[in-house]
Design a protein around this motif. Structure first.
Motif, PDB file in Angstrom:
ATOM      1  N   LYS A  77      46.180  23.713  39.377  1.00 54.16           N
ATOM      2  CA  LYS A  77      45.030  24.493  39.839  1.00 54.16           C
ATOM      3  C   LYS A  77      43.811  24.207  38.971  1.00 54.16           C
ATOM      4  O   LYS A  77      43.922  24.055  37.754  1.00 54.16           O
ATOM      5  CB  LYS A  77      45.345  25.986  39.768  1.00 54.16           C
ATOM      6  CG  LYS A  77      46.476  26.420  40.661  1.00 54.16           C
ATOM      7  CD  LYS A  77      46.059  26.518  42.107  1.00 54.16           C
ATOM      8  CE  LYS A  77      47.266  26.915  42.944  1.00 54.16           C
ATOM      9  NZ  LYS A  77      47.059  27.008  44.331  1.00 54.16           N
TER      10      LYS A  77
ATOM     11  N   GLN B 291      41.194  28.103  34.107  1.00 56.47           N
ATOM     12  CA  GLN B 291      40.004  28.520  34.855  1.00 56.47           C
ATOM     13  C   GLN B 291      38.760  27.982  34.123  1.00 56.47           C
ATOM     14  O   GLN B 291      37.946  28.757  33.594  1.00 56.47           O
ATOM     15  CB  GLN B 291      39.973  30.049  35.010  1.00 56.47           C
ATOM     16  CG  GLN B 291      41.173  30.575  35.806  1.00 56.47           C
ATOM     17  CD  GLN B 291      40.996  31.999  36.291  1.00 56.47           C
ATOM     18  OE1 GLN B 291      40.940  32.250  37.492  1.00 56.47           O
ATOM     19  NE2 GLN B 291      40.899  32.925  35.364  1.00 56.47           N
TER      20      GLN B 291
ATOM     21  N   ASP C 188      42.202  32.875  42.660  1.00 56.08           N
ATOM     22  CA  ASP C 188      42.278  34.283  43.089  1.00 56.08           C
ATOM     23  C   ASP C 188      43.735  34.737  43.227  1.00 56.08           C
ATOM     24  O   ASP C 188      44.664  33.966  42.969  1.00 56.08           O
ATOM     25  CB  ASP C 188      41.437  34.526  44.358  1.00 56.08           C
ATOM     26  CG  ASP C 188      42.075  33.972  45.623  1.00 56.08           C
ATOM     27  OD1 ASP C 188      43.242  33.538  45.590  1.00 56.08           O
ATOM     28  OD2 ASP C 188      41.392  33.983  46.669  1.00 56.08           O
ATOM     29  N   GLU C 189      43.920  35.990  43.654  1.00 54.07           N
ATOM     30  CA  GLU C 189      45.287  36.555  43.680  1.00 54.07           C
ATOM     31  C   GLU C 189      46.189  35.860  44.693  1.00 54.07           C
ATOM     32  O   GLU C 189      47.417  35.951  44.592  1.00 54.07           O
ATOM     33  CB  GLU C 189      45.236  38.080  43.919  1.00 54.07           C
ATOM     34  CG  GLU C 189      44.468  38.534  45.121  1.00 54.07           C
ATOM     35  CD  GLU C 189      42.981  38.761  44.832  1.00 54.07           C
ATOM     36  OE1 GLU C 189      42.364  39.435  45.663  1.00 54.07           O
ATOM     37  OE2 GLU C 189      42.446  38.263  43.826  1.00 54.07           O
ATOM     38  N   ASP C 190      45.577  35.113  45.657  1.00 56.90           N
ATOM     39  CA  ASP C 190      46.395  34.349  46.621  1.00 56.90           C
ATOM     40  C   ASP C 190      46.618  32.909  46.156  1.00 56.90           C
ATOM     41  O   ASP C 190      47.153  32.091  46.904  1.00 56.90           O
ATOM     42  CB  ASP C 190      45.696  34.310  47.991  1.00 56.90           C
ATOM     43  CG  ASP C 190      45.499  35.702  48.558  1.00 56.90           C
ATOM     44  OD1 ASP C 190      46.388  36.557  48.360  1.00 56.90           O
ATOM     45  OD2 ASP C 190      44.448  35.933  49.181  1.00 56.90           O
ATOM     46  N   GLY C 191      46.166  32.612  44.949  1.00 56.10           N
ATOM     47  CA  GLY C 191      46.341  31.252  44.429  1.00 56.10           C
ATOM     48  C   GLY C 191      45.267  30.294  44.915  1.00 56.10           C
ATOM     49  O   GLY C 191      45.365  29.084  44.717  1.00 56.10           O
ATOM     50  N   LYS C 192      44.231  30.832  45.563  1.00 64.53           N
ATOM     51  CA  LYS C 192      43.159  29.985  46.096  1.00 64.53           C
ATOM     52  C   LYS C 192      42.115  29.697  45.015  1.00 64.53           C
ATOM     53  O   LYS C 192      41.714  30.620  44.291  1.00 64.53           O
ATOM     54  CB  LYS C 192      42.511  30.720  47.274  1.00 64.53           C
ATOM     55  CG  LYS C 192      41.683  29.860  48.162  1.00 64.53           C
ATOM     56  CD  LYS C 192      41.265  30.638  49.404  1.00 64.53           C
ATOM     57  CE  LYS C 192      39.765  30.596  49.525  1.00 64.53           C
ATOM     58  NZ  LYS C 192      39.186  31.445  50.528  1.00 64.53           N
ATOM     59  N   GLU C 193      41.696  28.432  44.941  1.00 59.31           N
ATOM     60  CA  GLU C 193      40.692  28.047  43.941  1.00 59.31           C
ATOM     61  C   GLU C 193      39.273  28.297  44.489  1.00 59.31           C
ATOM     62  O   GLU C 193      38.983  27.946  45.632  1.00 59.31           O
ATOM     63  CB  GLU C 193      40.826  26.570  43.600  1.00 59.31           C
ATOM     64  CG  GLU C 193      42.163  26.221  42.965  1.00 59.31           C
ATOM     65  CD  GLU C 193      42.502  24.778  43.211  1.00 59.31           C
ATOM     66  OE1 GLU C 193      42.470  23.995  42.268  1.00 59.31           O
ATOM     67  OE2 GLU C 193      42.781  24.432  44.379  1.00 59.31           O
TER      68      GLU C 193
END
Ligand code: BTN
Length: 145
Positions: free
Chosen positions: A24, A82, A107-112
């Motif tokens: 990520k 991050q 984010d909390e859904d693993g989205k960058e």
């Protein structure tokens, strides 16, 4: 099942495996922002440096928009997940330059998500016009899958 369907399923599986395996917030890849602009970032080297291409959806000029080169670097200190980063776009169709700085978040859904602030410098003819030559704004980028 025909060969085309099998090839399609294998391609989709390979794409989802490589997306899942990708670390990520390494910025390499395709991104799109809130204005509809998109950018491609090439491989990031060991020092965090990268190059790429930027296709802006909007322009302050009337000139025909053309894909423009970008150069930047992302922080590699402690391999934080991050990282902050910055890049410069040298517009190939205008006399302007934009610098972006920002941070990649997961984010909390693993989205960058790339949260950026930019300065757009336009060329002016005379020193007296310097005051109006720089604009500031922000853009949010997500991965274009
Ligand atoms: C110019 O107008 O001379 C060059 C194009 C500038 C496009 C700007 S840079 C900041 C903002 N974010 C984008 O994706 N496009 C605009």
């Amino acid at each position: 099942m025909d060969r085309l369907s099998i090839a399609l399923i294998l391609a989709l599986a390979a794409a989802s495996v490589s997306a899942a395996a990708r670390p990520k917030c390494v910025l390499t890849g395709f991104w799109i922002n809130d204005l509809g602009s998109n950018m491609t970032i090439n491989s990031v080297n060991k020092k965090g440096e990268f190059s790429g291409l930027y296709h802006t959806a909007v322009s302050a000029t009337k000139d025909e928009i053309k894909v423009s080169p970008l150069q930047g670097s992302q922080h590699r200190k402690n391999e934080q997940n991050q990282p902050t980063f910055g890049f410069t776009v040298n517009w190939s169709f205008s006399d302007s330059t934009t610098v972006f700085t920002g941070q990649c978040f997961v984010d909390e859904d693993g989205k960058e998500i790339l949260r950026t602030t930019w300065l757009l410098r336009q060329e002016v003819d005379k020193l007296k016009d310097d005051w109006k030559a720089t604009s500031i704004g922000s853009d949010v980028f997500t991965r274009f899958q």
